[in-house]
Motif scaffolding. Structure first.
Motif, short mmCIF file in Angstrom:
data_model
loop_
_atom_site.label_atom_id
_atom_site.label_comp_id
_atom_site.label_asym_id
_atom_site.label_seq_id
_atom_site.Cartn_x
_atom_site.Cartn_y
_atom_site.Cartn_z
N VAL A 69 0.83 -1.21 0.00
CA VAL A 69 0.00 0.00 0.00
C VAL A 69 0.87 1.25 0.00
CG1 VAL A 69 -1.64 1.33 1.39
CG2 VAL A 69 -1.98 -1.12 1.06
N LEU A 70 1.89 1.26 0.83
CA LEU A 70 2.76 2.44 0.89
C LEU A 70 3.52 2.65 -0.42
CD1 LEU A 70 4.11 2.09 4.54
CD2 LEU A 70 2.37 3.66 3.69
N GLY A 71 3.91 1.53 -1.06
CA GLY A 71 4.58 1.65 -2.35
C GLY A 71 3.66 2.25 -3.40
N ALA A 72 2.40 1.80 -3.41
CA ALA A 72 1.44 2.37 -4.35
C ALA A 72 1.20 3.85 -4.07
CB ALA A 72 0.12 1.60 -4.26
N LEU A 73 1.14 4.18 -2.79
CA LEU A 73 0.96 5.58 -2.41
C LEU A 73 2.11 6.44 -2.92
CD1 LEU A 73 -0.21 6.94 0.97
CD2 LEU A 73 2.05 7.61 0.16
N ALA A 74 3.34 5.96 -2.75
CA ALA A 74 4.49 6.72 -3.20
C ALA A 74 4.46 6.90 -4.72
CB ALA A 74 5.77 6.01 -2.76
N GLY A 75 4.04 5.84 -5.44
CA GLY A 75 3.97 5.96 -6.90
C GLY A 75 2.94 6.98 -7.35
N ILE A 76 1.76 6.96 -6.72
CA ILE A 76 0.71 7.92 -7.10
C ILE A 76 1.12 9.34 -6.75
CG2 ILE A 76 -1.67 8.61 -6.59
CD1 ILE A 76 -2.30 5.63 -6.25
N TYR A 77 1.73 9.49 -5.59
CA TYR A 77 2.15 10.83 -5.18
C TYR A 77 3.21 11.37 -6.12
CZ TYR A 77 3.82 14.63 -2.21
OH TYR A 77 4.17 15.86 -1.73
N GLY A 78 4.16 10.51 -6.51
CA GLY A 78 5.18 10.94 -7.46
C GLY A 78 4.61 11.28 -8.82
N TYR A 79 3.60 10.50 -9.23
CA TYR A 79 2.95 10.80 -10.52
C TYR A 79 2.25 12.15 -10.47
CZ TYR A 79 -0.60 10.61 -14.20
OH TYR A 79 -1.40 10.90 -15.26
N GLY A 80 1.60 12.46 -9.35
CA GLY A 80 0.94 13.75 -9.22
C GLY A 80 1.91 14.90 -9.27
N LEU A 81 3.07 14.74 -8.62
CA LEU A 81 4.09 15.80 -8.65
C LEU A 81 4.62 16.00 -10.06
CD1 LEU A 81 6.13 15.12 -5.38
CD2 LEU A 81 4.45 16.93 -5.79
N THR A 82 4.87 14.89 -10.75
CA THR A 82 5.41 14.98 -12.11
C THR A 82 4.42 15.63 -13.07
OG1 THR A 82 6.69 12.98 -11.72
CG2 THR A 82 6.40 13.66 -14.01
N ARG A 83 3.15 15.26 -12.92
CA ARG A 83 2.13 15.84 -13.80
C ARG A 83 1.97 17.33 -13.54
NH1 ARG A 83 -4.17 13.83 -14.21
NH2 ARG A 83 -4.76 15.20 -15.96
N GLY A 84 2.03 17.72 -12.27
CA GLY A 84 1.91 19.13 -11.94
C GLY A 84 3.09 19.93 -12.45
N ALA A 85 4.30 19.32 -12.37
CA ALA A 85 5.49 20.04 -12.81
C ALA A 85 5.55 20.18 -14.32
CB ALA A 85 6.74 19.32 -12.30
N GLY A 86 4.85 19.27 -15.06
CA GLY A 86 4.92 19.31 -16.52
C GLY A 86 3.95 20.27 -17.16
N ARG A 87 3.04 20.83 -16.40
CA ARG A 87 2.08 21.75 -16.98
C ARG A 87 2.74 23.10 -17.30
NH1 ARG A 87 -3.20 20.90 -13.09
NH2 ARG A 87 -3.73 18.77 -13.82
N PRO A 88 2.38 23.74 -18.46
CA PRO A 88 2.98 25.05 -18.80
C PRO A 88 2.48 26.12 -17.86
CG PRO A 88 1.23 24.48 -20.34
CD PRO A 88 1.46 23.24 -19.49
N THR A 89 3.34 27.05 -17.56
CA THR A 89 3.00 28.17 -16.69
C THR A 89 2.22 29.21 -17.47
OG1 THR A 89 5.03 27.81 -15.43
CG2 THR A 89 3.93 29.94 -15.15
N ARG A 90 1.08 29.55 -16.93
CA ARG A 90 0.23 30.53 -17.61
C ARG A 90 0.70 31.95 -17.28
NH1 ARG A 90 -5.99 29.11 -16.82
NH2 ARG A 90 -6.06 30.71 -18.44
N VAL A 91 1.01 32.71 -18.35
CA VAL A 91 1.49 34.09 -18.16
C VAL A 91 0.28 35.03 -18.26
CG1 VAL A 91 2.97 35.90 -19.04
CG2 VAL A 91 3.69 33.50 -19.18
N PRO A 92 0.05 35.85 -17.26
CA PRO A 92 -1.10 36.77 -17.32
C PRO A 92 -0.97 37.74 -18.49
CG PRO A 92 0.37 37.36 -15.53
CD PRO A 92 0.86 36.05 -16.05
N PRO A 93 -2.07 38.06 -19.13
CA PRO A 93 -2.01 38.99 -20.29
C PRO A 93 -1.56 40.40 -19.86
CG PRO A 93 -4.28 38.61 -19.60
CD PRO A 93 -3.44 37.65 -18.83
N ARG A 94 -0.88 41.07 -20.78
CA ARG A 94 -0.44 42.43 -20.48
C ARG A 94 -1.63 43.41 -20.51
NH1 ARG A 94 5.04 43.06 -24.14
NH2 ARG A 94 6.22 41.36 -23.14
N ALA A 95 -1.53 44.39 -19.67
CA ALA A 95 -2.59 45.40 -19.60
C ALA A 95 -2.57 46.27 -20.85
CB ALA A 95 -2.41 46.25 -18.36
#
Length: 268
Positions: free
Chosen positions: A242-268
């Motif tokens: 169970v703990l191994g599965a938890l570590a894998g899911i948590y790592g997947y969540g971190l990787t997916r979050g880190a791979g998303r492009p950063t949204r730059v706010p539009p200029r005024a």
């Protein structure tokens, strides 16, 4: 991401529950005597403790853990008993000898207790007083022998204790010749404790080592042979999964979050 967090929280709770259960089960199995150690001392189905001893391996008198086997004998006799011990159990055999009146004796005597497995291999005592001298004035002598934890299986060349019959032999190994033949009273008992998963091993014998000479006469443990197949290793293995599965899911969540492009706010 919310789904990952919810799944992670659920796995954390399951892992914690399994870890607590494993700790509780391990503590209970290590500190609690085997059911067979107390079930034979009373109750409707209890058998009476034997009041005699055999004089060889073939005529060894059966008794069960928790019983006190007694016998009258002569100094110099070899006395034999046999009891069942299962895998993951640690047995301590104790013997007490009531000696003849000191006025009838001519000197000190030395007594010894030995334990053999179903293959008649002498098993070493991990601790206890296996051999003890009694002075001429002594009224009694006490001995004990604690064996290694019985294993469910072993290599062919090993001398590991295996489940099955265990013979107890008691005799005097040194005494004045004039004292041989004097009457003595002896009492033998065995305490069995479950050792838990810390001593569990992979593989097991297909059947306990019970010689044909005692088959039928020797009662099996209260919960049957290999009744201790369950151990806290199962719980810890599940908790690790169970703990191994938890570590894998948590790592997947971190990787997916880190791979998303950063949204730059539009200029005024």
């Amino acid at each position: 991401m919310r789904t990952v967090r919810r799944l992670t929280a659920g796995l954390l709770a399951a892992g914690a529950a399994l870890a607590v259960a494993g700790t509780a089960a391990g503590t209970a199995s290590a500190d609690t005597p085997s059911p067979s150690a107390s079930a034979t001392t009373g109750g409707a189905g209890a058998t009476a403790a034997p009041t005699e001893a055999g004089t060889s391996f073939r005529t060894a008198t059966p008794f069960r853990p928790g019983q006190k086997a007694t016998a009258g004998a002569s100094s110099g006799d070899y006395l034999y008993w046999v009891l069942p011990v299962d895998a993951q159990q640690r047995v301590t055999v104790k013997a007490a000898v009531t000696l003849p009146e000191s006025a009838a004796r001519h000197g000190a005597s030395t007594w010894q207790i030995d334990v053999y497995d179903g293959l008649r291999r002498r098993q070493a005592c991990t601790y206890g007083t296996q051999t003890r001298a009694a002075a001429k004035e002594a009224a009694s002598v006490a001995l004990s022998c604690t064996l290694r934890t019985v294993r469910s299986g072993a290599e062919a060349w090993a001398n590991d204790p295996l489940p099955g019959s265990y013979y107890v032999r008691l005799t005097v190994v040194n005494a004045p010749e004039e004292d041989l033949g004097l009457p003595v009273r002896v009492a033998v008992e065995a305490d069995v404790h479950e050792s838990g998963g810390a001593h569990a091993v992979d593989g097991a014998l297909s059947a306990p080592i019970v010689p044909a000479t005692v088959t039928g006469a020797l009662s099996e443990p209260e919960d049957g042979w290999s009744g201790g197949w369950w151990s806290d290793r199962w719980i810890w293995t599940a908790a690790g999964g169970v703990l191994g599965a938890l570590a894998g899911i948590y790592g997947y969540g971190l990787t997916r979050g880190a791979g998303r492009p950063t949204r730059v706010p539009p200029r005024a």
